[in-house]
Enzyme design. Structure first.
Site, PDB file in Angstrom:
ATOM      1  N   TYR A 144      -0.504  14.348  92.221  1.00 41.63           N
ATOM      2  CA  TYR A 144      -0.849  13.122  92.948  1.00 41.63           C
ATOM      3  C   TYR A 144      -2.348  13.060  93.253  1.00 41.63           C
ATOM      4  O   TYR A 144      -2.993  12.020  93.037  1.00 41.63           O
ATOM      5  CB  TYR A 144      -0.030  13.092  94.244  1.00 41.63           C
ATOM      6  CG  TYR A 144      -0.172  11.842  95.076  1.00 41.63           C
ATOM      7  CD1 TYR A 144       0.456  10.657  94.694  1.00 41.63           C
ATOM      8  CD2 TYR A 144      -0.909  11.850  96.264  1.00 41.63           C
ATOM      9  CE1 TYR A 144       0.340   9.512  95.480  1.00 41.63           C
ATOM     10  CE2 TYR A 144      -1.022  10.714  97.048  1.00 41.63           C
ATOM     11  CZ  TYR A 144      -0.398   9.548  96.652  1.00 41.63           C
ATOM     12  OH  TYR A 144      -0.517   8.421  97.429  1.00 41.63           O
ATOM     13  N   LYS A 148      -5.093  10.262  91.971  1.00 39.47           N
ATOM     14  CA  LYS A 148      -5.851   9.402  92.881  1.00 39.47           C
ATOM     15  C   LYS A 148      -7.354   9.636  92.749  1.00 39.47           C
ATOM     16  O   LYS A 148      -8.144   8.685  92.862  1.00 39.47           O
ATOM     17  CB  LYS A 148      -5.389   9.611  94.330  1.00 39.47           C
ATOM     18  CG  LYS A 148      -3.948   9.150  94.574  1.00 39.47           C
ATOM     19  CD  LYS A 148      -3.735   7.683  94.209  1.00 39.47           C
ATOM     20  CE  LYS A 148      -2.393   7.133  94.692  1.00 39.47           C
ATOM     21  NZ  LYS A 148      -2.214   5.707  94.354  1.00 39.47           N
TER      22      LYS A 148
END
Lengths: 234, 77
Positions: A144, A148
């Site tokens: 993740y 990002k």
């Protein structure tokens, strides 16, 4: 003044849902997408179009291409995203790929859809919902965080490419916000590290996104703006 | 002047804000007419729309002058 249209991915829940509501309230036309619109609970609104979209699938994105180009999107909010947390040692390649494919590749696919219209209009707003996890790091979130941080880099490069056309590209980077996504990871220890001593709410994020979508933000581009209660200070 | 040439000249002049008098078939978008890289992509988009064609990326890269645009469009529409 003409009514501008905002495309909001992942519009059925969490921050996305709040964004759909606040953009409608503010008089925008909204195209909200979600993976299964039969499960989304939206009030009937003449300015709202709800579409099925799975941004992890090239075919699914192609299916909404005609609609998006016909209506013409002035403001794109790349909000849809997933987590699949696991310690790196235990993370499989497919768990890595799923998150990158949705959160990063999905942004690539959907942004492609709106380019022509914005270039032609010489006006556009692209707002990527990132995460503080991308800059700060967070155990269990290598996939993740990487996705990002990737979105933030994408934001800066695209902002440089499109600046001459009056299209701004920015990221908004929330800290821990009370949504389904965070319900299993937040605890008292985390809250102690937040100077404002509470989790954020989707309505703490939406006013900044609304501002970035407006004409008033027209000299801000390529930035990652953090809304995290002070959790991560550089 | 052919119809295609006329339309291409119109598109190029509009997109790059140059005067028709300063444009000839040999004019190169970047070197002669001051286009930046994004302008060249937008020009191809405008040609595609005007002539209802789809120009593949690898061929689009070769369309660098008015003449090369006219030749591609006449050969493919």
């Amino acid at each position: 003044m003409e009514t501008k249209t905002a495309l909001i991915t992942g519009g059925s829940r969490g921050i996305g849902r709040e964004l759909v509501d606040i953009f409608l309230e503010s008089g925008y036309r909204v195209i909200a997408t979600c993976r299964d619109k039969t499960k989304s609970k939206f009030m009937e609104n003449k300015n709202l179009t709800v579409e099925n979209l799975d941004i992890s699938s090239k075919d699914s994105v192609e299916e909404i291409q005609n609609l998006v180009e016909e209506i013409g999107v002035d403001i794109l909010i790349n909000n849809a995203g997933i987590t699949n947390d696991k310690l790196f040692l235990r993370m499989s390649e497919s768990e890595w790929n799923d998150v990158i494919n949705t959160n990063l590749n999905g942004v690539f696919r959907v942004t492609k859809l709106v380019m022509k219209h914005m270039l032609k209009k010489k006006w556009g707003r692209i707002i990527n919902i990132s995460s503080i996890s991308g800059a700060m790091g967070n155990p269990g979130q290598t996939n993740y965080s990487a996705s990002k941080a990737g979105v933030d880099g994408f934001t800066r490069s695209l902002a440089k490419e499109l600046g001459s056309r009056n299209i701004t590209v920015n990221s908004v980077s929330p800290g821990f916000i009370e949504t389904n996504m965070t319900e299993n990871i937040v605890n008292e220890e985390i809250i102690k590290k937040i100077p404002l001593q509470r989790l954020g709410k989707p309505s703490d994020i939406s006013p900044l996104v609304l501002f970035l979508a407006s004409d008033e933000s027209n000299y801000i581009t390529g930035q990652t703006l953090v809304v995290d209660g002070g959790l991560f200070m550089k | 002047m052919s119809d295609v040439l006329n339309k291409v000249v119109d598109i190029v002049c509009g997109q790059l804000s140059v005067d028709k008098a300063d444009v000839n078939p040999e004019s190169a978008f970047v070197e002669d007419l001051g286009a930046d890289s994004l302008d060249t992509v937008e020009l191809v988009m405008a040609f595609e729309e005007e002539f209802d064609v789809e120009i593949p990326d690898d061929e689009a890269e070769k369309i660098t002058t008015i003449q090369s645009a006219v030749e591609w469009i006449e050969g493919n529409s």
